[in-house]
Design an enzyme around this catalytic site. Structure first.
Site, PDB file in Angstrom:
ATOM      1  CE  LYS A   1      -0.678  -0.046   5.031  1.00  0.00           C
ATOM      2  NZ  LYS A   1       0.180   1.105   5.328  1.00  0.00           N
ATOM      3  CB  THR A   2       4.044   2.224   1.697  1.00  0.00           C
ATOM      4  OG1 THR A   2       3.543   1.874   2.993  1.00  0.00           O
ATOM      5  CG2 THR A   2       4.886   3.485   1.813  1.00  0.00           C
TER       6      THR A   2
ATOM      7  CG  ASP B   1      -0.790   4.489   5.420  1.00  0.00           C
ATOM      8  OD1 ASP B   1      -1.478   3.558   4.944  1.00  0.00           O
ATOM      9  OD2 ASP B   1       0.355   4.314   5.875  1.00  0.00           O
ATOM     10  CD  GLU B   2      -1.855   1.233   8.517  1.00  0.00           C
ATOM     11  OE1 GLU B   2      -2.944   0.623   8.547  1.00  0.00           O
ATOM     12  OE2 GLU B   2      -0.759   0.665   8.364  1.00  0.00           O
TER      13      GLU B   2
ATOM     14  CD  GLN C   1      -3.102  -5.237   8.468  1.00  0.00           C
ATOM     15  OE1 GLN C   1      -2.071  -5.059   9.096  1.00  0.00           O
ATOM     16  NE2 GLN C   1      -3.141  -5.150   7.154  1.00  0.00           N
TER      17      GLN C   1
ATOM     18  NE  ARG D   1       1.851  -7.754  11.077  1.00  0.00           N
ATOM     19  CZ  ARG D   1       1.578  -6.964  10.041  1.00  0.00           C
ATOM     20  NH1 ARG D   1       2.440  -6.051   9.671  1.00  0.00           N
ATOM     21  NH2 ARG D   1       0.445  -7.078   9.374  1.00  0.00           N
TER      22      ARG D   1
END
Length: 719
Positions: free
Chosen positions: A29-30, A216-217, A247, A596
């Site tokens: 996504k970044t 973001d997020e 998340q 993770r």
């Protein structure tokens, strides 16, 4: 752009209007956000000054800045992009617009410890019930602010009943902060809402400036943050948000999952895209993660997939005690390391509660395994750092009573107490009284020696305040350290302050390197320190195993991940068992832990564990029972126990206090759209009922569509 796939390219090239990107774990996504910003500037011609990009951590903001800078080849207009954390960006706006709100631009930012200290002092002053927990009060006040129950929103409080004592404390707390010219973290967004709500001319100014907003997020936003954004985009509607409802793990901090679930309702004609390819993890990890999160009802359905290798199954180990669990983890790390080329830094041990780390540390030490604990004693909470920062804060803002009282702790406490009483009685600040202590000498009943000590302190602070108008933060910091070590109030040495001095030096150096020369002032440094401090500032990239709570692991990745303590009442936590909504957040937390890992996941639990001094017998976490048997490998002799209890536990744990669902399907009236579990095919949804409801066409997540004879096959209803 050539390195992007077609889905990513389409997201990047869709510019106008509200856009939601559902980005699964490890989906890059970044990369999409940064490429989009560069595309907007270089290919569309949008001015960088019209772009606002918001993140939740300094680490994420720094990564974005570096990537954009590299792609734009350090173009001169790169610094015109407004990019940073919610709190850092809106604190800058408040600094610029503070006069509208009645406070000064040199305000202090109170961290959680500062706020708690103020509340403790209020409890003493009001002589309130000692049973009141100041931390719980702070949490409540934070909740009110994040949900816009603040004093500036009295209309919002009409139908909201709050505890009378907390409301009283809240009012005094707000008054104290205003008198000290201080804002806590929650105030930054609350005051920005107040600014935009009551001063439409100010809102229009920033609507005109920020024509394109990226977040973001997004799943981590609270009501206060979301309201600020809604106001900013109400004219142009150009809002681009990236997030993953799977998340969302910060409900306890006020995050609203509904912000991302209801995006299409809040913004009509919103375009919704999905990033579903996982570039991080093996196929077994991806499939196991999909399987777990599918048990949540409150979610946006998506199917994460990967082209990565199949990998190893999720390993599950049952230990007889937490000691055996910790020993197993330590031995496994050494064993895996011997068989592979991995280093210690490639391993992480995650746990639900901090209390779990102690026994794990002990086992790692016995095996000489180097490790680093994230979130142990934070840099800014070290005593010498807080003492040092108190001087810097008073230099910038002499009305900061919390910092001034910390400085005065080493002075005559009886006199300090009298000064505080006089301050409240006369309505004069503590600093003002000390500044004019000659005038109050008789009221305070102090001798010349005591008086002169206070005069000397004020003289030093005022001298530093004058210098601060010309000198940068590093020069001021050195002067303060020289003063502290010379006076020896705290028995500190120069080397005790070296880490913070290095941090100030790096801050000033980076600001000077900026094209517009940045902000090297002491106020600029303090704002940066409290709002953008690096997570784990003392931790440099070292060859050590990482230990941390799962909450702290978000955004990180490791080759090998151990998740310890998969037991009922521990993970999920006991406090979450009261509602299905809280259970779902715990399941999302487990999903975050699983994702993770790049190569291997090991789950451990203990049959017996000491909790709060008592030995308790444990049952395996419902999350273990929910895992599809195709994706797991149960290592030891407790395998038969899990196999035997699988179907019963799956149903029993999925619905809190709801045993009715565990019935043979032939006694239940099946309906289209119901989620079910089949012992061979896993989780699925009924697509169609045929042959007078005797046959169900079910679309299974792993096996595709199957026709199931309801009289012959047992199904567990999951929704």
């Amino acid at each position: 752009m050539n390195s992007l796939n077609s889905s990513q390219r389409k997201i990047i090239e869709t510019i106008n209007g509200p856009i939601l990107v559902l980005a699964g774990a490890g989906s890059g996504k970044t990369r999409v956000i940064t490429h989009r910003i560069v595309h907007m500037i270089q290919n569309i011609g949008i001015s960088p000054s019209n772009i606002l990009a918001l993140t939740f951590t300094k680490k994420a903001a720094k990564e974005m800045k570096n990537r954009i800078s590299d792609m734009m080849m350090n173009q001169t207009d790169f610094d015109q992009i407004t990019l940073g954390t919610f709190h850092s960006i809106f604190s800058n706006i408040l600094r610029e617009e503070s006069h509208w709100l009645g406070f000064k631009s040199n305000y202090t930012i109170y961290d959680h410890k500062d706020s708690e200290n103020v509340i403790k002092q209020i409890l003493q002053d009001l002589n309130l019930d000692r049973s009141l927990n100041y931390k719980e009060i702070k949490r409540k006040i934070s909740e009110y602010k994040n949900n816009l129950y603040g004093l500036f929103y009295k209309k919002k409080l009409i139908n909201h009943k709050v505890e009378e004592s907390i409301t009283k404390i809240y009012k005094f707390y707000t008054k104290r902060c205003f008198q000290a010219n201080a804002l806590d973290f929650d105030d930054i967004l609350l005051h920005t809402n107040y600014l935009f709500f009551y001063f439409p001319n100010v809102l229009k100014k920033y609507q005109k400036k920020f024509k394109y907003i990226l977040i973001d997020e997004y799943q981590d936003t609270n009501l206060s943050q979301n309201t600020v954004i809604k106001n900013l985009v109400s004219q142009h509607k150009n809002l681009f948000v990236v997030g993953d409802d799977a998340q969302s793990i910060y409900g306890f901090r006020g995050a609203h999952l509904s912000n991302i679930l209801n995006f299409h309702l809040d913004y009509k004609n919103a375009k919704i895209f999905r990033l579903e390819q996982n570039y991080r993890s093996t196929n077994y990890i991806v499939q196991a993660s999909n399987n777990i999160i599918s048990f949540n009802k409150n979610q946006i359905l998506k199917k994460i997939w990967t082209n990565n290798e199949e990998g190893e199954k999720i390993k599950i180990y049952c230990a007889s005690s937490e000691e055996e669990e910790a020993q197993y983890i330590a031995c496994s790390i050494l064993s895996i390391k011997r068989k592979t080329n991995l280093q210690f830094e490639n391993f992480a041990i995650l746990y639900r509660a901090k209390i779990q780390s102690h026994i794990i540390e002990y086992s790692l030490k016995k095996k000489n395994i180097p490790y680093h604990i994230y979130g142990s004693i934070s840099f800014e909470n070290r005593k010498e750092i807080r003492d040092f920062l108190a001087y810097l804060r008073v230099i910038v803002n002499p009305n900061d009573e919390e910092s001034l009282l910390r400085i005065l702790k080493k002075r005559n406490q009886k006199t300090v107490k009298n000064i505080l009483s006089l301050s409240k009685e006369k309505g004069i600040t503590v600093y003002n009284i000390i500044q004019n202590i000659e005038n109050y000498k008789s009221l305070l009943r102090i001798n010349n020696k005591t008086k002169n000590k206070f005069i000397s302190l004020i003289f030093t602070i005022e001298k530093l305040r004058i210098n601060a108008e010309q000198d940068n933060a590093y020069v001021i910091a050195k002067n303060v350290i020289n003063f502290l070590t010379k006076k020896n109030y705290y028995n500190y040495k120069n080397e005790d302050f070296q880490s913070i001095l290095d941090y100030v030096f790096q801050y000033v150096k980076k600001q000077k390197e900026l094209k517009n020369h940045g902000d090297t002032s002491l106020f600029g440094f303090l704002r940066c320190f409290y709002l953008e401090i690096d997570e784990d500032i003392n931790h440099h990239k070292e060859n050590k195993v990482s230990l941390m709570t799962i909450h702290l692991s978000k955004g990180l990745e490791f080759s090998i991940v151990f998740i310890a303590g998969l037991e009922e009442n521990l993970f999920p936590s006991k406090s979450s068992l009261s509602t299905s909504f809280k259970i779902e957040e715990e399941r999302r937390l487990f999903y975050v832990a699983l994702t993770r890992a790049q190569k291997k996941v090991v789950l451990t639990y203990a049959k017996h564990r000491f909790i709060w001094g008592k030995k308790k017998e444990n049952t395996p976490s419902r999350f273990i029972h929910e895992m599809n048997r195709n994706f797991i490998d149960i290592e030891n002799h407790h395998k038969h126990i899990l196999e035997k209890k699988k179907i019963h536990s799956l149903n029993h744990f999925h619905h809190v206090n709801d045993n009715k669902n565990y019935e043979n399907s032939k006694y239940l009236k099946m309906k289209k759209g119901i989620k079910v579990f089949h012992k061979n095919f896993g989780l699925g949804i009924i697509v169609e009922l045929q042959n007078q409801n005797q046959i169900a066409l079910i679309k299974f997540q792993q096996s595709g569509e199957k026709r199931i004879f309801l009289k012959l096959d047992k199904l567990v209803i999951c929704s």
